[in-house]
Design a protein around this motif. Structure first.
Motif, PDB file in Angstrom:
ATOM      1  N   ILE A 121      30.600  34.495  45.959  1.00 62.75           N
ATOM      2  CA  ILE A 121      31.946  34.950  45.640  1.00 62.75           C
ATOM      3  C   ILE A 121      32.882  33.764  45.867  1.00 62.75           C
ATOM      4  CG2 ILE A 121      31.998  37.457  45.858  1.00 62.75           C
ATOM      5  CD1 ILE A 121      32.700  36.962  48.810  1.00 62.75           C
ATOM      6  N   ALA A 122      33.902  33.656  45.038  1.00 62.87           N
ATOM      7  CA  ALA A 122      34.803  32.507  45.111  1.00 62.87           C
ATOM      8  C   ALA A 122      36.244  32.997  45.130  1.00 62.87           C
ATOM      9  CB  ALA A 122      34.575  31.588  43.915  1.00 62.87           C
ATOM     10  N   PRO A 123      36.837  33.040  46.328  1.00 57.73           N
ATOM     11  CA  PRO A 123      38.246  33.438  46.410  1.00 57.73           C
ATOM     12  C   PRO A 123      39.144  32.214  46.219  1.00 57.73           C
ATOM     13  CG  PRO A 123      37.322  33.193  48.612  1.00 57.73           C
ATOM     14  CD  PRO A 123      36.240  32.780  47.648  1.00 57.73           C
ATOM     15  N   GLY A 124      40.315  32.416  45.668  1.00 55.63           N
ATOM     16  CA  GLY A 124      41.210  31.263  45.574  1.00 55.63           C
ATOM     17  C   GLY A 124      42.440  31.515  44.725  1.00 55.63           C
ATOM     18  N   ARG A 125      43.285  30.490  44.690  1.00 60.84           N
ATOM     19  CA  ARG A 125      44.559  30.602  43.986  1.00 60.84           C
ATOM     20  C   ARG A 125      44.411  30.118  42.547  1.00 60.84           C
ATOM     21  NH1 ARG A 125      49.404  28.155  47.223  1.00 60.84           N
ATOM     22  NH2 ARG A 125      48.643  29.722  48.676  1.00 60.84           N
ATOM     23  N   VAL A 126      45.079  30.804  41.648  1.00 62.76           N
ATOM     24  CA  VAL A 126      45.053  30.420  40.234  1.00 62.76           C
ATOM     25  C   VAL A 126      46.479  30.404  39.673  1.00 62.76           C
ATOM     26  CG1 VAL A 126      42.736  31.414  39.949  1.00 62.76           C
ATOM     27  CG2 VAL A 126      44.746  32.789  39.376  1.00 62.76           C
ATOM     28  N   TYR A 127      46.651  29.765  38.533  1.00 62.17           N
ATOM     29  CA  TYR A 127      48.003  29.564  37.989  1.00 62.17           C
ATOM     30  C   TYR A 127      48.039  29.894  36.499  1.00 62.17           C
ATOM     31  CZ  TYR A 127      48.250  26.776  42.239  1.00 62.17           C
ATOM     32  OH  TYR A 127      48.191  26.347  43.548  1.00 62.17           O
ATOM     33  N   ARG A 128      49.085  30.564  36.096  1.00 68.99           N
ATOM     34  CA  ARG A 128      49.281  30.790  34.662  1.00 68.99           C
ATOM     35  C   ARG A 128      50.757  30.680  34.345  1.00 68.99           C
ATOM     36  NH1 ARG A 128      45.052  35.813  33.584  1.00 68.99           N
ATOM     37  NH2 ARG A 128      43.300  34.697  34.527  1.00 68.99           N
ATOM     38  N   ASN A 129      51.017  30.171  33.167  1.00 60.26           N
ATOM     39  CA  ASN A 129      52.411  29.984  32.760  1.00 60.26           C
ATOM     40  C   ASN A 129      53.016  31.317  32.326  1.00 60.26           C
ATOM     41  OD1 ASN A 129      54.820  28.925  32.007  1.00 60.26           O
ATOM     42  ND2 ASN A 129      53.992  27.490  30.500  1.00 60.26           N
ATOM     43  N   GLU A 130      53.319  32.145  33.321  1.00 55.34           N
ATOM     44  CA  GLU A 130      53.836  33.479  33.045  1.00 55.34           C
ATOM     45  C   GLU A 130      55.304  33.567  33.461  1.00 55.34           C
ATOM     46  OE1 GLU A 130      52.090  36.442  32.315  1.00 55.34           O
ATOM     47  OE2 GLU A 130      49.979  35.922  32.707  1.00 55.34           O
ATOM     48  N   THR A 131      56.023  34.436  32.798  1.00 56.44           N
ATOM     49  CA  THR A 131      57.363  34.743  33.279  1.00 56.44           C
ATOM     50  C   THR A 131      57.225  35.589  34.535  1.00 56.44           C
ATOM     51  OG1 THR A 131      58.060  34.793  31.005  1.00 56.44           O
ATOM     52  CG2 THR A 131      59.575  35.737  32.613  1.00 56.44           C
ATOM     53  N   ILE A 132      57.947  35.178  35.582  1.00 51.18           N
ATOM     54  CA  ILE A 132      57.819  35.902  36.850  1.00 51.18           C
ATOM     55  C   ILE A 132      58.594  37.219  36.799  1.00 51.18           C
ATOM     56  CG2 ILE A 132      58.361  35.784  39.327  1.00 51.18           C
ATOM     57  CD1 ILE A 132      57.860  32.708  39.068  1.00 51.18           C
ATOM     58  N   SER A 133      57.917  38.286  37.167  1.00 50.61           N
ATOM     59  CA  SER A 133      58.556  39.607  37.186  1.00 50.61           C
ATOM     60  C   SER A 133      57.966  40.400  38.345  1.00 50.61           C
ATOM     61  CB  SER A 133      58.270  40.338  35.871  1.00 50.61           C
ATOM     62  OG  SER A 133      56.906  40.732  35.834  1.00 50.61           O
ATOM     63  N   ALA A 134      58.339  41.685  38.418  1.00 51.31           N
ATOM     64  CA  ALA A 134      57.815  42.521  39.508  1.00 51.31           C
ATOM     65  C   ALA A 134      56.298  42.678  39.405  1.00 51.31           C
ATOM     66  CB  ALA A 134      58.488  43.892  39.483  1.00 51.31           C
ATOM     67  N   ARG A 135      55.762  42.546  38.198  1.00 51.46           N
ATOM     68  CA  ARG A 135      54.333  42.795  37.998  1.00 51.46           C
ATOM     69  C   ARG A 135      53.491  41.537  37.834  1.00 51.46           C
ATOM     70  NH1 ARG A 135      52.071  46.721  35.731  1.00 51.46           N
ATOM     71  NH2 ARG A 135      52.677  48.516  36.960  1.00 51.46           N
ATOM     72  N   SER A 136      54.108  40.416  37.441  1.00 52.76           N
ATOM     73  CA  SER A 136      53.272  39.223  37.280  1.00 52.76           C
ATOM     74  C   SER A 136      53.964  37.990  37.833  1.00 52.76           C
ATOM     75  CB  SER A 136      52.907  39.018  35.812  1.00 52.76           C
ATOM     76  OG  SER A 136      54.065  38.788  35.051  1.00 52.76           O
ATOM     77  N   HIS A 137      53.135  37.049  38.247  1.00 51.98           N
ATOM     78  CA  HIS A 137      53.638  35.828  38.861  1.00 51.98           C
ATOM     79  C   HIS A 137      52.898  34.647  38.261  1.00 51.98           C
ATOM     80  CE1 HIS A 137      55.449  33.367  41.991  1.00 51.98           C
ATOM     81  NE2 HIS A 137      56.131  34.420  42.379  1.00 51.98           N
ATOM     82  N   ALA A 138      53.479  33.451  38.368  1.00 54.05           N
ATOM     83  CA  ALA A 138      52.835  32.261  37.801  1.00 54.05           C
ATOM     84  C   ALA A 138      51.741  31.725  38.725  1.00 54.05           C
ATOM     85  CB  ALA A 138      53.879  31.182  37.539  1.00 54.05           C
ATOM     86  N   GLN A 139      51.732  32.188  39.966  1.00 54.87           N
ATOM     87  CA  GLN A 139      50.598  31.861  40.839  1.00 54.87           C
ATOM     88  C   GLN A 139      50.114  33.156  41.444  1.00 54.87           C
ATOM     89  OE1 GLN A 139      51.732  29.496  44.192  1.00 54.87           O
ATOM     90  NE2 GLN A 139      53.251  30.945  44.884  1.00 54.87           N
ATOM     91  N   PHE A 140      48.809  33.295  41.511  1.00 52.88           N
ATOM     92  CA  PHE A 140      48.253  34.479  42.165  1.00 52.88           C
ATOM     93  C   PHE A 140      46.835  34.145  42.631  1.00 52.88           C
ATOM     94  CE2 PHE A 140      45.744  35.979  38.449  1.00 52.88           C
ATOM     95  CZ  PHE A 140      46.372  35.284  37.422  1.00 52.88           C
ATOM     96  N   HIS A 141      46.131  35.138  43.150  1.00 52.18           N
ATOM     97  CA  HIS A 141      44.804  34.877  43.725  1.00 52.18           C
ATOM     98  C   HIS A 141      43.753  35.752  43.055  1.00 52.18           C
ATOM     99  CE1 HIS A 141      47.679  33.502  46.715  1.00 52.18           C
ATOM    100  NE2 HIS A 141      46.732  32.731  47.207  1.00 52.18           N
ATOM    101  N   GLN A 142      42.559  35.206  42.967  1.00 51.98           N
ATOM    102  CA  GLN A 142      41.449  35.978  42.416  1.00 51.98           C
ATOM    103  C   GLN A 142      40.256  35.865  43.350  1.00 51.98           C
ATOM    104  OE1 GLN A 142      40.677  34.316  38.465  1.00 51.98           O
ATOM    105  NE2 GLN A 142      41.834  35.985  37.539  1.00 51.98           N
ATOM    106  N   VAL A 143      39.339  36.818  43.191  1.00 51.73           N
ATOM    107  CA  VAL A 143      38.014  36.654  43.784  1.00 51.73           C
ATOM    108  C   VAL A 143      37.029  36.760  42.631  1.00 51.73           C
ATOM    109  CG1 VAL A 143      36.242  37.574  45.302  1.00 51.73           C
ATOM    110  CG2 VAL A 143      38.604  37.572  46.056  1.00 51.73           C
ATOM    111  N   GLU A 144      36.187  35.751  42.520  1.00 52.19           N
ATOM    112  CA  GLU A 144      35.173  35.691  41.482  1.00 52.19           C
ATOM    113  C   GLU A 144      33.836  36.065  42.096  1.00 52.19           C
ATOM    114  OE1 GLU A 144      36.338  34.548  38.648  1.00 52.19           O
ATOM    115  OE2 GLU A 144      34.534  34.320  37.412  1.00 52.19           O
ATOM    116  N   GLY A 145      32.993  36.705  41.326  1.00 55.65           N
ATOM    117  CA  GLY A 145      31.636  36.975  41.808  1.00 55.65           C
ATOM    118  C   GLY A 145      30.631  36.488  40.778  1.00 55.65           C
ATOM    119  N   LEU A 146      29.487  35.985  41.241  1.00 61.46           N
ATOM    120  CA  LEU A 146      28.450  35.525  40.305  1.00 61.46           C
ATOM    121  C   LEU A 146      27.084  35.767  40.926  1.00 61.46           C
ATOM    122  CD1 LEU A 146      27.572  33.839  37.748  1.00 61.46           C
ATOM    123  CD2 LEU A 146      27.642  31.831  39.261  1.00 61.46           C
TER     124      LEU A 146
END
Ligand code: PHE
Length: 352
Positions: free
Chosen positions: A198-223
């Motif tokens: 499993i790979a936890p960590g921070r990720v980035y997307r060029n999103e407009t920041i709002s109550a529901r989405s942010h330009a930086q957030f975290h994911q956990v990956e599993g493989l």
């Protein structure tokens, strides 16, 4: 007449030199009497006019000597006071008094959620893997079978770090990783199955920041890659996860979806229920909540990373941590998690 004044000063001098003090109050009383603004030495200078001329110098000297003695005595009394306070400190230290509370910090809700997810997967044999946040195009996109013209590569969606780089395949272009799937590629290229990470960590997307989405957030990956890994294995593992995370009666459903790096692909929903108006709002009236993306690792991805797709199969999944944290803690605005206002943070008491 003059003799009487001389005697008074001499008596005061004697008094001063013999003075003792046992308490701070006594030292203060001494100060007021001999050095204060209305001290007893003050009127003596006024007596000068009653002193015969030839005795004036002698008288002046005596008065000065008395004043100096008063100051010296006061200094000595104060000093011995301070010294005995120090010596007494040990005796006055109450070992049974309750201690000063040490304010203890608490973990951030993202960290709490992340640790909880990690713990669930660690208990069933996954280990934590990590990769860089500043990633190259190869690990983020190309190795993960993302076509050259995929919209995710667009500058509108991805933060590129070097200047003037065109959107599109350019394996050496540097970017802020858009998902933790890049860690899949990094892990597979330097290890052989069985792989279970499993790979936890921070990720980035060029999103407009709002109550529901942010330009930086975290994911956990599993493989999980090994011989004979099936879609059923994936489903059982994800059901186990959902029940550990949201309660042992939790129901899941898998909906067909698309990701370039998995085939077939699915999105997993959990049954959230439709009991309150809040439930209607967050599930858009369906009662189901999407919590992750998953699928069987595309053979092309295995091949890109040096793993024999004829021999091995695998599944992968990825989930956003903020989303889970918002569900677990009833947080309605994702921005709160990045502002770090202590009034918000203080509400998460757990330090685990
Ligand atoms: N990387 C995908 C995303 O960011 C999630 C995912 C991971 C889907 C692994 C399938 C397999 O949305």
């Amino acid at each position: 007449m003059a003799q009487e004044v001389f005697d008074r000063v001499a008596a005061l001098l004697e008094e001063i030199e013999g003075a003792t003090a046992e308490t701070a109050e006594q030292v203060e009383a001494f100060r007021i009497r001999y050095l204060g603004s209305k001290n007893v030495l003050k009127p003596l200078m006024g007596e000068m006019r009653n002193i015969p001329n030839e005795q004036k110098p002698e008288f002046g000297q005596l008065v000065n000597k008395t004043k100096q003695a008063a100051q010296a005595k006061f200094d000595a009394l104060q000093e011995s006071m301070a010294a005995s306070a120090g010596a007494d400190a040990g005796a006055r230290f109450d070992l049974t008094a309750p201690g000063e509370p040490l304010p203890l910090g608490s973990r951030h809700p993202i960290a709490l959620t992340m640790r909880r997810i990690i713990a669930i997967f660690e208990r069933i044999g996954f280990t934590v893997a990590e990769g860089p946040e500043v990633e190259d195009d190869w690990h983020n996109f190309s190795a993960m079978n993302t076509p050259e013209d995929h919209p995710a590569r667009d500058m509108q969606d991805t933060y590129y770090v070097a200047d003037g780089l065109p959107a599109g395949a350019n394996n050496t272009a540097m970017l802020l990783r858009t998902h933790t799937s890049s860690v899949q590629a990094r892990t597979m290229e330097h290890s052989q199955p069985p792989i279970r990470i499993i790979a936890p960590g921070r990720v980035y997307r060029n999103e407009t920041i709002s109550a529901r989405s942010h330009a930086q957030f975290h994911q956990v990956e599993g493989l999980y890659v090994a011989e004979k890994v099936s879609f059923a294995d994936m489903k059982a593992t994800l059901l186990h996860f959902a029940r550990e995370m949201y309660g042992d009666k939790t129901k899941i459903r898998l909906r067909p979806s698309y990701f370039p790096f998995t085939e077939p692909s699915a999105e997993m929903d959990i049954w959230w229920g439709l009991e309150t108006e809040h439930d209607y709002r967050i599930t858009k009236g369906t009662g189901w909540l999407e919590i992750l993306g998953c699928g069987m690792v595309d053979p092309k991805v295995l091949e890109n990373c040096g793993i024999d797709p004829e021999r091995y199969t695998g599944y992968a999944f990825g989930m956003g941590i903020e989303r889970q944290a918002m569900l677990l803690y009833n947080i309605t605005d994702i921005r709160l998690m990045f502002e770090n206002d202590v009034r918000f943070l203080k509400q998460f008491k757990s330090v685990l």
